[in-house]
Design an enzyme around this catalytic site. Structure first.
Site, PDB file in Angstrom:
ATOM      1  N   GLU A   1      67.513 -54.873 -22.106  1.00  0.00           N
ATOM      2  CA  GLU A   1      67.189 -54.786 -23.737  1.00  0.00           C
ATOM      3  C   GLU A   1      67.576 -53.283 -23.925  1.00  0.00           C
ATOM      4  O   GLU A   1      66.575 -52.338 -23.279  1.00  0.00           O
ATOM      5  CB  GLU A   1      66.127 -55.241 -24.147  1.00  0.00           C
ATOM      6  CG  GLU A   1      65.596 -54.962 -25.556  1.00  0.00           C
ATOM      7  CD  GLU A   1      66.613 -55.206 -26.610  1.00  0.00           C
ATOM      8  OE1 GLU A   1      67.040 -54.302 -27.210  1.00  0.00           O
ATOM      9  OE2 GLU A   1      66.905 -56.381 -26.575  1.00  0.00           O
ATOM     10  N   LYS A   2      68.551 -52.897 -24.737  1.00  0.00           N
ATOM     11  CA  LYS A   2      68.680 -51.281 -24.860  1.00  0.00           C
ATOM     12  C   LYS A   2      67.880 -50.752 -25.810  1.00  0.00           C
ATOM     13  O   LYS A   2      68.190 -49.543 -25.849  1.00  0.00           O
ATOM     14  CB  LYS A   2      70.354 -51.465 -25.419  1.00  0.00           C
ATOM     15  CG  LYS A   2      70.500 -52.008 -26.735  1.00  0.00           C
ATOM     16  CD  LYS A   2      72.011 -51.914 -27.100  1.00  0.00           C
ATOM     17  CE  LYS A   2      71.921 -52.890 -28.230  1.00  0.00           C
ATOM     18  NZ  LYS A   2      73.317 -53.056 -28.579  1.00  0.00           N
TER      19      LYS A   2
ATOM     20  N   HIS B   1      72.311 -47.533 -25.709  1.00  0.00           N
ATOM     21  CA  HIS B   1      72.008 -47.840 -27.146  1.00  0.00           C
ATOM     22  C   HIS B   1      72.974 -46.960 -27.820  1.00  0.00           C
ATOM     23  O   HIS B   1      73.560 -45.844 -27.403  1.00  0.00           O
ATOM     24  CB  HIS B   1      70.584 -47.264 -27.407  1.00  0.00           C
ATOM     25  CG  HIS B   1      70.337 -47.896 -28.694  1.00  0.00           C
ATOM     26  ND1 HIS B   1      70.798 -47.188 -29.921  1.00  0.00           N
ATOM     27  CD2 HIS B   1      69.590 -48.813 -29.379  1.00  0.00           C
ATOM     28  CE1 HIS B   1      70.236 -47.587 -31.087  1.00  0.00           C
ATOM     29  NE2 HIS B   1      69.417 -48.681 -30.620  1.00  0.00           N
TER      30      HIS B   1
ATOM     31  N   CYS C   1      64.324 -47.872 -33.657  1.00  0.00           N
ATOM     32  CA  CYS C   1      65.738 -47.961 -34.198  1.00  0.00           C
ATOM     33  C   CYS C   1      65.937 -48.359 -35.531  1.00  0.00           C
ATOM     34  O   CYS C   1      65.329 -49.121 -36.034  1.00  0.00           O
ATOM     35  CB  CYS C   1      66.338 -49.155 -33.080  1.00  0.00           C
ATOM     36  SG  CYS C   1      68.009 -49.637 -33.881  1.00  0.00           S
TER      37      CYS C   1
END
Length: 124
Positions: free
Chosen positions: A16-17, A46, A109
């Site tokens: 999972e980035k 990412h 994010c």
């Protein structure tokens, strides 16, 4: 209404980035300074562009018999391609601990929200 804790997402950083990766030495001695590094996208990169990027990462320490976490550092990433400048989501800080406990990392994010990770610290 949800609490902030209910909004934090987790996952395996290898798949999972968005999950912050906490880098610490294998051996940490009580009262000695060590480098604590946090990064995003070690295994899966990412995106780092104006439309999709990591805005910040925060690091906390929670002593094994503590009452609340203590903020260690905040890293803000403000350049995401403007004028050809990109700040990568990586931060380093030198830390000295006197008790075992946990290091928590939280990242934001701009599209996918809040992500967290933690590692246990056992001092020798």
């Amino acid at each position: 209404m949800q609490s902030l804790g209910e909004l934090l997402q987790t996952g395996d950083w290898k798949g999972e980035k968005h999950v912050p990766v906490i880098h610490i030495p294998q051996t940490i001695k009580k009262g000695e300074t060590f480098q604590l590094k946090v990064s995003i996208g070690d295994e899966i990169k990412h995106p780092n562009e104006l439309e999709h990027h990591i805005k910040w990462i925060k690091l906390y320490y929670f002593k094994e018999d503590g009452k609340f976490p203590v903020e260690i550092a905040t890293f803000n990433f403000s350049s995401h391609g403007e004028a050809g400048v990109i700040s990568e989501p990586v931060g380093c800080v030198d830390v000295k601990l006197n008790s075992s406990g946990f290091i928590y990392a939280m990242a934001y994010c701009n599209i996918h929200g809040l992500w967290e990770n933690k590692v246990e610290i056992k001092l020798i």
